[in-house]
Design an enzyme around this catalytic site. Sequence first.
Site, mmCIF file in Angstrom:
data_model
loop_
_atom_site.group_PDB
_atom_site.id
_atom_site.type_symbol
_atom_site.label_atom_id
_atom_site.label_comp_id
_atom_site.label_asym_id
_atom_site.label_seq_id
_atom_site.Cartn_x
_atom_site.Cartn_y
_atom_site.Cartn_z
ATOM 1 N N ASP A 50 0.830 -1.205 0.000
ATOM 2 C CA ASP A 50 0.000 0.000 0.000
ATOM 3 C C ASP A 50 0.863 1.253 0.000
ATOM 4 O O ASP A 50 1.867 1.318 0.709
ATOM 5 C CB ASP A 50 -0.902 -0.010 1.237
ATOM 6 C CG ASP A 50 -2.138 0.859 1.051
ATOM 7 O OD1 ASP A 50 -2.164 1.615 0.061
ATOM 8 O OD2 ASP A 50 -3.059 0.780 1.872
ATOM 9 N N LYS A 94 -6.368 11.825 11.149
ATOM 10 C CA LYS A 94 -5.997 11.011 9.988
ATOM 11 C C LYS A 94 -6.903 11.258 8.790
ATOM 12 O O LYS A 94 -6.418 11.497 7.675
ATOM 13 C CB LYS A 94 -6.028 9.523 10.356
ATOM 14 C CG LYS A 94 -5.705 8.625 9.170
ATOM 15 C CD LYS A 94 -5.736 7.148 9.517
ATOM 16 C CE LYS A 94 -5.459 6.307 8.280
ATOM 17 N NZ LYS A 94 -5.499 4.858 8.570
ATOM 18 N N ASP A 110 -4.336 2.663 -5.163
ATOM 19 C CA ASP A 110 -2.933 2.801 -4.773
ATOM 20 C C ASP A 110 -2.480 1.652 -3.877
ATOM 21 O O ASP A 110 -1.508 1.784 -3.138
ATOM 22 C CB ASP A 110 -2.698 4.136 -4.069
ATOM 23 C CG ASP A 110 -3.557 4.292 -2.820
ATOM 24 O OD1 ASP A 110 -4.448 3.452 -2.609
ATOM 25 O OD2 ASP A 110 -3.347 5.261 -2.066
#
Length: 1314
Positions: A1002, A1071, A1229
């Site tokens: 990742d 986050k 991604d």
Amino acid sequence: MSLLRLCAFAKCLNRRSLFEQCAVRLSSADRCVLCVSLRDGAVRRISETPWQLQRKNISFVPKREDAKRRELKQSLLHVLEARMQQLQSDTVLDVQHAKVHFLKAPSSGNKVLSDKAPKSTPKKKNVIPKSEQTGAKEASKSKLSSWTEKLKQEKKKRQYLMEKSVKSKGSKSSSSLPSKSLKTISTTAKKTQPLIKTIKGHKKVSDETSAGVSSTVTSTAAGAAAGTAAKTQKESKGKQKESKNPTPKQTVADAKVSSEKLVEVKMMKMVSQQISHLTSSSNLQVLQWDSERAEFEGLCQTISSYLEALVFAEDSQRAQRFLINQHQKKIKVMDTNVYNIILRVLAKHSNLSRIGHIFIMLKEVNLKPNLGSFCSVLECMGRKPNCPPEVVTRCLTQMKEEGFSLDDVFRKGVFRQDERDMVLKAVQIVQPDYQPSLKTDTEQCSSSLVHDYYTQRSDHRYPKLDFSQEELQQRFKKQLTIEQDCTITIDSVQAAKPITKNMAKMRMLLADQRVLWHKSLLQALRESKKILVDTKTKNKPNLYPYLCVLEDKEYVDIMIQTIDDLPPSGEMLKLLAKNMGGRVNTMYSVKQKQHNQTVGKLNNIYNAYTDLVAKDGKEFDTLPREQWCKIVADHSSGPSLQGGESDLPYTVTLELGMYMVDLMVNSVKMYSNILNPDFKEKLIPLIYHMYTFRSTRQVGFIKPHPILSQIQLEAMETKLTFDSYVMPMLCPPVPWTSVKSGAYLLTPSQLMRSAEGATQHEVLLEQCQNLHAVLDALNQLGNCAWRINKPLLDIIISIFNDRGNDKLKIPPPLSEAPKIPHFNPQDPSYTSSEKAHMRREVINARRKCNEMHSLRMSALYKLSIANCMRDEIFWFPHNMDFRGRTYPCAPHFNHLGSDVTRAVLIFADGKPLGPKGLDWIKIHLVNLTGLKKNSSLEGRLEYANTIMEDILDSADNPLTGKKWWMNTDEPLQALGCCMEIANAVRSPDPTRFISHFPVHQDGSCNGLQHYAALGRDVMGAISVNLTPCELPQDVYSGVAQQVEEFRVRDAKSGVKIAILLEGIISRKVVKQTVMTVVYGVTQYGGRLQIEKRLNDIEFPKEHLWYASRYLVRLVFDSLKEMFTGTRKIQDWLAESAKLISKAGHSVQWVTPLGLPVIQPYHLIRRQVLTNPLQSINLQIKCDNKQMPHTVKQKNAFPPNFIHSLDSTHMMLTSLHCYSAGLAFVSVHDCFWTHAVTVDTMNKICREQFVALHSQPILEELSKYMVQKYCTGISDEASKKDTLKYVELCMCLTRVPQTGDFDLQQVKASTYFFS
């Protein structure tokens, strides 16, 4: 004239903005000025209507040309002068006819008004009593002064425009000035002069403007205006006096205008030089579409689909009559392809004379025959017995004159059935030895990123599938059968439950009822078709031909399947109609391919294609797309594989679906006592139409009767019916070879997903010359074979059938839903507050039940599809969105889904673990737990070895042991990983263990990685792991630490909210906001995200709003300090998008792989679809004929541009992994491969990231946008528009400066992707 008329006239003149937009036309030689103004009463009525009502009556206001605006300003001046003269002579409120001025129309009849001043025409005077005259003098004096003031203001404005026009022409020679008078009327469209002409080798406009500066400055604006005014014919004397004798105020104003003009010239010169520098070395292809064609594209598409449906239903006579009626209309919206539909019909009947009539019709509407037209003519000649050679020769000669060759006919033409053979037969009448020359597309991708990939293939090792050719051919036949049926019925995972007596009774009752429903619907459909067939279609097409493209039974089956799928809470009418119309469209497309005889040809081509991918096939150095194109060229005879089908327009599918829903509501009944015979027998509707509110909008809803929902719930049927495209494919997909060819065998599919009404994406893709790299990447992703992890699937199904599990995100059944409380609102024992509380309880309970039902059915679909494929090998064909991000075509079950679907999917091809494979699986397990994020790879591996006991216990006793796996971030994937580790460590030799398990790598906040690389931002690169380091850098923890430092500083300063937040700030709180800032989240959205996080940790509610507002500001400030280059690039992209959209354009760019991207955000266009059941108000947000939505264009450009870059990086990695023989798939991604090939994939991933960002991406983007949006500005543009244009050009050329980060460091970064 009455007082009322005079007041109305004054109102009309005061309303200048509306007057200027209204075109004044004169048909007679002379017309009264007052009549000209008063004639347009509609303008007055519109202006007096509230704006909300105007919006309902006016769909859009067309933008007028500047020439027309000047013309109307001039006419307004004439009106004011005439009115002044009237008031000077009038003594009453009536108008003396002797003083009314008339406007002389030009003799040519083209111009609306003449340049000359209006002349008076003598008329017979009215005899007015003196008593009336004296009574009106004082009133006329006040009106006279106001009209005089208006006339002066208008003359000043006109004089300023004259001065501005003279200055703009200052660079021209003085000898040319006397011959040119100031024209106020122009019938020709204004010409746009390009700002930069250096591309074509002409003189720069900056040179022209600088050459004209001296002449403009030396002569004052007043003098220039006077010189020009002297040459005009019969200008007003007052104006000439003002020009020759300027007042001190005028001189100051003129000097100010001159200085502003000098600044403007300097700015234009500077922008000109910058644009010249950018475009001189650019060879970018700027893609555009024809806006004039797009204006009538929707109507043309509707007419075309209507004719195609009539022809397919074998009603060609009605089709020909309809074409003639449309042809005779004044508004011409049809293109040549519409006429070609009838040409094909006539060619089948060898009717050459009627074909000649169609060609005459084309000439009447100024259309030229295209390649399809000549194909039909040649086909007709081939079918006609003993066709004279001179006729064929004449056709070929005309075709050559139109620029088409014989090879073009066979290479680019679209053929159905035996059309190609007939065309060849006609050609061979005059050229007996002719054979088509069909060249395959050998052009390589023009992008420098993949030039070596296509030209140097000596070390490529393309992978083979673990199947023989015969096995793949059998799989092809099985998949073909499914797609021909268009639907597939599978067993539900609930089938394992024992069948009770009541369940068997309800199932039998449902089966009997379906037979009755089928009869009722079939009869209603046939009766409605009889009514529609007699409806006249002269002016507007109806739905009759669309109800004939399928068998009546097939429409009824779609309706009954829709009834079975209705949830108890109902479904929105619009969504239901869309799904039903879409099913008709899919079946219609498949039937067209069968009718065109493409199935047999597809079978032959696919059998030859298996030689490339099968394990017993030959070795080739070609990619799947290239091999498929070669095979198609070798099998050129017969029909074309693609292009012979037509899809139904979106509005037609909606109307068709609404029509079928109307039949269902009115025709399908059942008895009210079906469950309780003691009740009175009465026929009631099976489903009914109702209205409900969604937010503030009232929407139509289709809801099943509660009795039907109860029967379905108790029956618990074990069969599910899906459309064929919902299931994965049982054979490798057809390679994408063009915009319209690829993916499924027969089911229609789109290369690029788009919203309803968005046609610009397909237009740009068709214009694009080379999409090979993009198509090959999609083919590689689709060629990855999958299988089901059966032991894990069985565990998930057992949990699903055992009331689910919230912790594992497996939804419980509806029996676990909260009971909806019942209360009587009329009960006087309840207080008003208690009633309100009970209503809220009922609403919340219903919402919870609806959510649980939706989640339960979604999980049921996924698990049932997985269970159906448990013993199969299958494939997921891929397509992409408008940014280039790739997705599997199957909507429910795929590897982009939730933890449930990802856990049960493994690679079909296994590979030995090798020396490091087991370690990578262990590291992958630790990544899935969410622990050790800040640890090194060695630390994660060490942690995995310390918990081996828990790992093995989870694998052996997943539901009865310690259940360690349940406490991870991705519990089901972690359980599958535990099972794989257990099997590997217990094998005789773990290095030889055949693993099918995908290992994920990742990206570390991938969006910020691209920003840091674009800006060469050193600090940003360190924060997102672009540089080598011993431990991974966590950008979220870094931001949280920075925010905490700001909070401590503010707390010391006495900020109360900072003191309250002590000990609250953590990685989890910030986050989501940090992650989405790169994708365009605003401070408002970020505040909501932080508020939700604070609410989860039970922060005091009374301080929640202030705390979230305070923290989001600190988060944004922290990101500005940590990612300075990122913010500059983001701001530049946003500002560019804002100015581009304000100029009336959508933001468009091309990715480094050549994929054109255009943002589909436009102002809403509303369209109403009427139906006896309900009218639907469509809100089409992607219509490129509407003005761009500035806010959305601006906010979306930075994230969409980054998305296009991360998709480019993924495609590059995919291509090079395929050439290295690796299995590779991606979830945006997050890259997946076998454990043994993780190191190889990591190397390729880093190399391609460096190669991508070594390109001058921002510079190329700037060049592309300058070429597209800075093409020039009109000489007649206003000062405001000119300044806007200059601002746009300067912004697009102002590329942000970059830092000193060395991209080569990425290759050595361990945690770039990990």
